[in-house]
Design an enzyme around this catalytic site. Structure first.
Site, PDB file in Angstrom:
ATOM      1  CG  ASP A 255      -2.768  -5.638  -6.835  1.00  0.00           C
ATOM      2  OD1 ASP A 255      -3.236  -5.502  -5.690  1.00  0.00           O
ATOM      3  OD2 ASP A 255      -2.816  -4.737  -7.695  1.00  0.00           O
TER       4      ASP A 255
ATOM      5  CD  GLN B 167      -4.976   1.865  -7.985  1.00  0.00           C
ATOM      6  OE1 GLN B 167      -4.163   1.561  -7.118  1.00  0.00           O
ATOM      7  NE2 GLN B 167      -6.260   1.593  -7.869  1.00  0.00           N
TER       8      GLN B 167
ATOM      9  CE  LYS C  23      -3.948   0.283  -3.419  1.00  0.00           C
ATOM     10  NZ  LYS C  23      -4.375   0.035  -4.807  1.00  0.00           N
TER      11      LYS C  23
END
Length: 278
Positions: free
Chosen positions: A114, A91, A47
């Site tokens: 997200d 994460q 990322k």
């Protein structure tokens, strides 16, 4: 037809790079990783690498695996308060003992790139999405890019996770498909899968989807990232066995995976645009 997620993601990343350069903004993505899980570390590195490529600034917060829920929430709160940070990505999975839902809910909805915050999930299910979870969002981009019509089609989603299955179902409903969501407790799972014009498998079982589980001419979107008996990366579908029966399929690797990161870059730029107006 092989649905080439790698090629489509390259196109998206090039477009995001140009938009960032033209925008005059300095979008910034902050990642939070707890513990030292090698897979999580690899995903976070990918990322950050994508951010570098498109001109998005990135910062990483690394917390020990012994962190409490409160310590992770406090780290997120600092990023919420930092005006230079536009997107926050925690994460997953988090180590055992940390309240994942509390952490997700601590992310400011306007920085939730997200798309997992209950507010953003609610917006998605109400048909007014703001930030869409990256994997389902990437899949919708692939379907559009390959002109795969969803209107009136029977879509079967295998998996009900909050990061893929549930938002995927909402997106397909928003795209006028008729949707069935299956999971580990579904009776006669193979029968349900065979009804699909578009089958989206996020079950996480290597080579689970066999030819007798798919309709002739169906589109198969394989979200699985598994290892086969030889330790080789594979999806949920037995690719070689099913590919001649269906009309289109995403390979693993090179299908859905690259689209997830490309969509994250789109979401981060979008967050920067929104926050710059506030």
């Amino acid at each position: 037809m092989i649905i080439d997620g790698k090629a489509v993601s390259e196109k998206i990343l090039a477009a995001v790079s140009k938009e960032v350069a033209d925008s005059g903004l300095t979008p910034c993505l902050a990642t939070v990783i707890v513990g030292d899980d090698p897979a999580s570390q690899m995903y976070v590195r990918m990322k950050h690498k994508a951010c570098d490529r498109v001109g998005i600034k990135s910062v990483g917060v690394v917390l020990p695996g012994t962190s409490t829920t409160g310590e992770v929430v406090n780290a997120v709160a600092k990023l919420n308060a930092d005006d230079s940070v536009h997107g926050i990505l925690v994460q997953l999975p988090l180590p055992n003992g940390i309240d994942t839902e509390a952490v997700i809910e601590s992310v400011s909805p306007e920085k939730d790139v997200d798309g997992f915050h209950p507010y953003n999930i609610g917006q998605l299910f109400s048909g007014r999405p703001e930030f869409v979870p990256c994997t389902p969002g990437g899949i919708m981009t692939l379907l559009a890019e390959y002109k795969i019509d969803t209107k009136g089609k029977k879509a079967v989603v295998v998996g009900r996770s909050v990061d893929v299955g549930r938002p995927m179902a909402a997106l397909m409903i928003n795209a006028d498909a008729t949707v069935t969501v299956c999971h580990s407790k579904t009776d006669n799972l193979a029968d349900e899968m065979r009804k699909a014009d578009i089958l989206i498998s996020a079950i996480g079982r290597a080579k689970f989807v066999k030819p007798d589980m798919v309709k002739e001419g169906a589109v198969l979107i394989d979200v699985g990232i598994n290892q086969d008996e030889n330790g080789k990366l594979c999806g949920d579908a037995d690719f070689e066995a099913v590919k001649d029966k269906i009309s289109a399929i995403t390979p693993v690797p090179g299908g859905v995976g690259p689209m997830t990161i490309a969509t994250l870059m789109q979401n981060t730029l979008k967050a920067a645009r929104i926050l710059s107006k506030n």
